[in-house]
Scaffold this motif. Sequence first.
Motif, PDB file in Angstrom:
ATOM      1  N   UNK A 120      66.197  62.261   7.955  1.00 34.84           N
ATOM      2  CA  UNK A 120      65.005  62.437   7.128  1.00 34.84           C
ATOM      3  C   UNK A 120      64.913  63.872   6.603  1.00 34.84           C
ATOM      4  N   UNK A 121      65.279  64.836   7.458  1.00 32.33           N
ATOM      5  CA  UNK A 121      65.267  66.224   6.998  1.00 32.33           C
ATOM      6  C   UNK A 121      66.284  66.432   5.882  1.00 32.33           C
ATOM      7  N   UNK A 122      67.455  65.798   6.003  1.00 31.71           N
ATOM      8  CA  UNK A 122      68.469  65.909   4.955  1.00 31.71           C
ATOM      9  C   UNK A 122      67.980  65.282   3.653  1.00 31.71           C
ATOM     10  N   UNK A 180      68.950  53.593  -2.463  1.00 32.22           N
ATOM     11  CA  UNK A 180      67.981  53.055  -1.506  1.00 32.22           C
ATOM     12  C   UNK A 180      67.188  54.167  -0.824  1.00 32.22           C
ATOM     13  N   UNK A 181      67.783  55.339  -0.655  1.00 36.06           N
ATOM     14  CA  UNK A 181      67.104  56.420   0.068  1.00 36.06           C
ATOM     15  C   UNK A 181      66.038  57.112  -0.767  1.00 36.06           C
ATOM     16  N   UNK A 182      65.935  56.752  -2.052  1.00 35.46           N
ATOM     17  CA  UNK A 182      64.903  57.373  -2.885  1.00 35.46           C
ATOM     18  C   UNK A 182      63.534  57.035  -2.313  1.00 35.46           C
ATOM     19  N   UNK A 215      59.275  58.431   3.716  1.00 36.76           N
ATOM     20  CA  UNK A 215      60.448  58.594   4.562  1.00 36.76           C
ATOM     21  C   UNK A 215      60.080  58.532   6.035  1.00 36.76           C
ATOM     22  N   UNK A 216      58.933  59.079   6.412  1.00 35.02           N
ATOM     23  CA  UNK A 216      58.519  59.042   7.811  1.00 35.02           C
ATOM     24  C   UNK A 216      58.237  57.626   8.275  1.00 35.02           C
ATOM     25  N   UNK A 217      57.777  56.774   7.365  1.00 36.18           N
ATOM     26  CA  UNK A 217      57.406  55.405   7.736  1.00 36.18           C
ATOM     27  C   UNK A 217      58.500  54.396   7.448  1.00 36.18           C
ATOM     28  N   UNK A 219      69.461  54.849   4.483  1.00 43.20           N
ATOM     29  CA  UNK A 219      70.508  55.483   3.676  1.00 43.20           C
ATOM     30  C   UNK A 219      71.186  54.444   2.795  1.00 43.20           C
ATOM     31  N   UNK A 220      71.403  54.805   1.552  1.00 45.15           N
ATOM     32  CA  UNK A 220      72.072  53.918   0.622  1.00 45.15           C
ATOM     33  C   UNK A 220      73.549  53.788   0.977  1.00 45.15           C
TER      34      UNK A 220
END
Length: 366
Positions: free
Chosen positions: A45-47, A171-173, A222-224, A314-315
């Motif tokens: 998540x930080x990345x 997907x990570x957007x 991202x956190x959820x 992650x995509x």
Amino acid sequence: MREQTLGNAWANVTGRRVASLTTIVIVSSLMAALVALLVPLHDVRANLRAQYDDPSWRSTFLVEGIAGASEPMGPAEIGALGHEPGVTSVTPVETAQGPSGDDVVQLRTYVPVLDVPVVQGRTPRAGACEALVSRDVAGAQLDAPMTVGLDAGGQAAGHSVEPLVVGIIDRSYPLVNGATVLTTCELPHQAAASQLVVTTQDGRLPNKYVAQSLSAAAAGAMDASQSTGIIGLIALLLGVVSFFVLASVTRWSVRSRLGEFVTLRVWGRSRRAVVGMVGVEQTILALASAPIGIGLGTVLAWLLMRSGGPSSLVDPAAGIGVAAPSAWTVAVACGGFLLALVCLTVLPVVRALAPDVASLLRRRGE
């Protein structure tokens, strides 16, 4: 004395090649498994936040409406928002849900200012009925049309849109959640709850508007997006298993070298010198294992996240950089195994050398 201790430790490590290589393989394998779990647990998540930390997002807002209002904002309220001090643009975003094949997808107006990352294809052209789709949309094919029905409480039942799929969304957007179609096709206003994308010069909006900056929305999404409870439990169990494995390895190592330690004591080496030499040996082995374990763990974490299925954050097309371990992860993995390896070896040596030289010789039958 320090140079002599280091030299003796290095000679022992290189002289006992089979034992040293066995220890390095075991430690690096355990470290790689731990890193492969810590990266999705702590670092991914930080990345992603760093990847999507666009300064313009702090001054771009998603506006839901006016606080306390029971109706969506109409043309007059939207026009008034566009004239607020510091507001540079107001873009309406229509949303709707509808069936596409056997699935239900979310339709949203494509807004260029959001700069959605496209992993395959291109962005839609204004004025054309084109779309970007997330990988979660079943049956969508690049450069092929798709049909999405519109059904919002019966207001637009029977209508549909048929955009041409021109791109695949990462997907990570963080601002795209689930099966989503971003389209330049015209969506009937009555079939969608209006949302506004508002850009500002100073990153501020009057308090009367219910709004959230893109940065805050992305961080929340991202956190959820993925539960880490199971991964955390597996990492804890792996840590316990690693402790017992290292304890077995070090116990075998000390028992196989007890005669060597006694000989060193007979030759006049102090307990401190022998213990220090063993500690330096284990430090060398831990340091040699670290780059192998961290590198292999990063690759494993990347493969694990890419193959996580539709629930993965992650995509599948993401590069290995998204699995880069943080300094915290490297410190925990390397420091933990270094401390465990040294302590689990040194403590048995201290106990074994506790008697005086005469007692040690009698124990050996000399």
